[in-house]
Design a protein around this motif. Sequence first.
Motif: not given
Length: 591
Positions: A289-299
């Motif tokens: 599954i290719k998508d932005t790291n969830p941590t990028t948004n959380l951070k």
Amino acid sequence: MTYLEKLNEIRRQMKADNVQAYIIPSADPHISEYLPRRYKCIPFASGFSGSAGTLVITQDTAGLWTDFRYFEQAADELKGSGFELMKQKVQHAPEYIQWLTEKFDKGATVAADDKLLSVLLGEMLTQKLSVKGISLSNKDYLSPIWKNRPELPSEKAFLIEEQYTGQSVRTKLEQLRAAMQQQAAGYHLISSLDDLAWLFNIRGKDVSYNPVVLSFALISQDHATLYIDVDKLSSAEKETLLKSGVEVLPYGEIEQAITHIPADSNILIDPKRNCFAFYKLVPSTVRIIKDTNPTTNLKAVKNETELSNTRAAMLKDGLAITRFLKWLSENIGKTTITELSAAAELRKFRLEQPGFIGDSFNTISAYKAHAALPHYGASEESNAAVKAEGLFLVDSGGQYYYGTTDITRTIPMGNNTEEESTDYTLVLKGMIDGCKARFPKGTCGYQIDAITRKPLWDYAINYGHGTGHGVGYFLNVHEGPQVFNPTANPVPVEPGMITSVEPGVYRPGKHGIRIENLVNTIRDVSNEFNEFYAFECLTIAPISTKIVKKGLLEAAQLAWLNNYNAMVFEKLGPLLTPDEAAWLKEETKAI
């Protein structure tokens, strides 16, 4: 070896392998912006020291593709290297791919080190080259010729307490797993160093300016493994992580772990923040599954502890900036001041502040024409004397144990021209409009970018860099996912995001002007039309009004400027000596 000798040796290896072109990007296996010394491949091969660029080598051409920020620097640094400057039209665009497809025909081979290609770039290269029947091969032609190549950094890492982060590692893992579940991802590979630093509340000294640690992580719904040089952490720190549900294993074991992901499982991989080599290690039976790291948004969305601590860091940083500006105004023309000595003096003032760890990037200390180079870096060779005339641009930032700062002030030194005054006022208008913008929920960065550029566009003036970038919390001074630039990045601006607002004007051979504040997105008004957001100005440092053309300012812009400077005096004045406070009061008086 000279640069020409290195180039010839790379070409010899290419010829032996029947490779027609070799690509060297500015990257490491973590796809970082700032690189550890071991991965500074472009400076090693060509002498170019800029932070953005790509080398492409063929048997008859060697080119550096970089954008307008580095044209002058690259032209100077590439002399005698065998490389020529290839001027990019669009920042960060891989325009060399089109060049390669036009230069070579079916059957040709292009090579690159897969560990230095992002998944996104690796797939783009593969797809665009294959249309012409050109293949992409994994080759490392630098290691065989790089004698005494720097080892990976060995400095100790450290964990930061919850009183500074506002969230425990266990809580962050729960948030990440919830996001993984929404995407039906049983596994998640993280390579980006700032995401890892945020997730595990860990910091280090492995990369200049960014307090990160070389590491990888593989997360499942019931297990989290941090792959790191185990000697970087103490036994107590490893135990702390273990109690938070994190196993610590050696850095090099990540590759084997990827190959052992169970068949028929799903893995989430950020194509922009992971290397092509690791992507190719994923078993064919595993769905990617290719998508932005969830941590990028959380951070990106700072919690209340992070915001409160950042405000404290901004206050300390404002004191340092104010003392520097006072020192500059009182010593110019009386003692020799150069671009480098001014930057060193500013760092001394920051060093006086409690919690200061180091600079958040290499200070841009640029006098007169040097400031027309947006990413200018003063060197012993270019170091200009700063005099009591013209404009002096200083773009700098600090890493504090409780926040990250980034500020630009353009300082009128005296005898300023009409053009300088007009340009300064127009940049200031743009910065003010960006900072005082009110916008509906769902607004994206390109809309803020346009609001900020409008006062300059009215005079047919533009600038080639973005208006703003996200800023980390005691982390990278450049972070996503939000960005204020003309590209249609679909990420909305959310409350708690810290972003810069930094328009500019650059006249080659004359002057450069940039004024920058950091802002926090806040909720403003909610009504029948929508929920509206605004910006809280976090940066606390005086903005010079000496050459402002008051007649060019609208009433609301003038009010904002006077209110901002009044706020600066109100917050910093009580923390200064009487002499410093008197200077600041004069500097921030209303116009």
